[in-house]
Motif scaffolding. Structure first.
Motif, short mmCIF file in Angstrom:
data_model
loop_
_atom_site.label_atom_id
_atom_site.label_comp_id
_atom_site.label_asym_id
_atom_site.label_seq_id
_atom_site.Cartn_x
_atom_site.Cartn_y
_atom_site.Cartn_z
N ASN A 191 33.23 11.34 -24.90
CA ASN A 191 32.32 10.29 -25.36
C ASN A 191 33.12 9.19 -26.04
O ASN A 191 33.76 9.42 -27.06
CB ASN A 191 31.29 10.89 -26.33
N MET A 250 31.88 15.93 -26.62
CA MET A 250 32.24 14.88 -27.57
C MET A 250 33.57 14.23 -27.22
O MET A 250 33.77 13.03 -27.43
CB MET A 250 32.29 15.45 -28.99
N LYS A 269 29.00 8.70 -30.76
CA LYS A 269 29.89 9.82 -31.06
C LYS A 269 29.84 10.25 -32.52
O LYS A 269 29.77 11.46 -32.81
CB LYS A 269 31.32 9.48 -30.65
#
Length: 337
Positions: free
Chosen positions: A309, A306, A315
């Motif tokens: 991202n 994450m 996200k």
């Protein structure tokens, strides 16, 4: 002798009589048959390639003819009806002797220069090439079936395998296999692309994982997997198959684990929920059940995914799924959040 055909006066005559394409095609075919005894750095060899490759690369018809000529040596390959038979026929041909292995190496080196983009139905020998690539990727998969060592001047088999993986990565790139929205291909060509993605790609992943990490280069495998995962026309069944193959191997490999987790950052948005559900079922639930330490480790891995991202649409959806199912121990599919 071949080099003399492309001297200045001879070149002018070839162009004047419109024989340049035919001579280029035949010359490349001859060179493939002599590759096993080539001397490195031969000036005549380099001169012939410099004269022939631009001619072939500028003409899709000439490129198709070259590939037809080179693949015609794969005895019986064009008559096979299934992917397994095609791969088996290519492997038998490849294992026959070092001459065939050197010829295959020559062919794979030509692919980036001569392969027409978005070939589809215009390249009827595509299945034969893909069968050869699978056979090269599986070169040492079984003891006692290792390829014959070629002459010193020829390519070692690890180079042949690495080159095959590089060609796979090229074949699935959007430059060679355009996305539907940017492609002007016919319906039959689009159907041919679908077969490559839906049938040949899962086979490539299977063969690659059989040889990982011993002789499958991760960088090329990763490029190929991500090139396919990014496709907007990626079928859900192909994504499911990919995760099913990667997940069991990711337990013992940090590289494969990062590749598996990273799919959520690249798959089309309409498949993001499926990717996350597959991650929950195939990776987190099965691998994290062993210990609290294992759960913590996988959670850290997902956090790293994450962190890199930057997609403002993707996200937040991943973060919401992560908080519900991982942090708070939920077991709901993405569609129920």
């Amino acid at each position: 002798i071949l080099s003399s055909l492309f001297e200045a006066d001879a070149l002018r005559e070839l162009h004047r009589t419109n024989k340049m394409v035919w001579v280029s095609v035949q010359s490349l075919d001859i060179m493939s048959q002599l590759e096993f005894c080539r001397r490195p750095g031969h000036e005549g060899y380099v001169h012939v390639l410099r004269c022939t490759l631009p001619v072939v690369g500028e003409s899709p018809a000439a490129a198709a003819l070259v590939l037809h000529q080179l693949l015609a040596g794969f005895s019986g390959l064009e008559r096979e009806r299934t992917t397994e038979d095609t791969e088996g026929a290519a492997r038998s041909w490849l294992l026959r002797d070092a001459v065939n292995q050197s010829r295959a190496y020559f062919l794979l080196r030509l692919i980036p220069s001569v392969a027409p983009p978005d070939p589809g139905s215009r390249w009827p020998w595509l299945d034969a090439l893909l069968g050869l690539l699978l056979a090269c990727c599986k070169a040492d998969a079984r003891p006692g079936q290792a390829l014959h060592p070629p002459p010193q001047a020829s390519a070692p088999m690890d180079q042949l395998r690495d080159l095959a993986h590089e060609v796979w990565a090229m074949l699935f790139s959007p430059q060679w296999m355009p996305y539907p929205a940017t492609s002007t291909a016919s319906a039959s060509a689009s159907a041919s692309r679908n077969v490559v993605v839906e049938v040949w790609f899962p086979l490539y992943v299977a063969r690659s994982l059989e040889g990982f990490p011993a002789w499958t280069p991760f960088d090329a495998l990763g490029r190929t997997v991500l090139a396919v995962a990014k496709r907007p026309d990626l079928p859900a069944a192909v994504l499911e198959n990919l995760v099913h193959q990667l997940a069991p191997r990711s337990q013992a490999s940090a590289q494969l684990r990062q590749l598996c987790f990273g799919l959520s950052n690249v798959v089309p948005l309409h498949l993001l929920g499926l990717a996350l559900d597959l991650f929950l079922d195939e990776v987190y639930t099965k691998q994290a059940s062993a210990s609290a330490r294992g759960r913590s480790f996988l959670e850290e891995e997902m956090c790293r995914v994450m962190d890199v991202n930057g997609d403002y649409q993707r996200k937040p959806q991943i973060a919401r799924w992560f908080q519900h199912n991982i942090v708070h121990g939920g077991k709901d599919s993405y569609s129920k959040l």
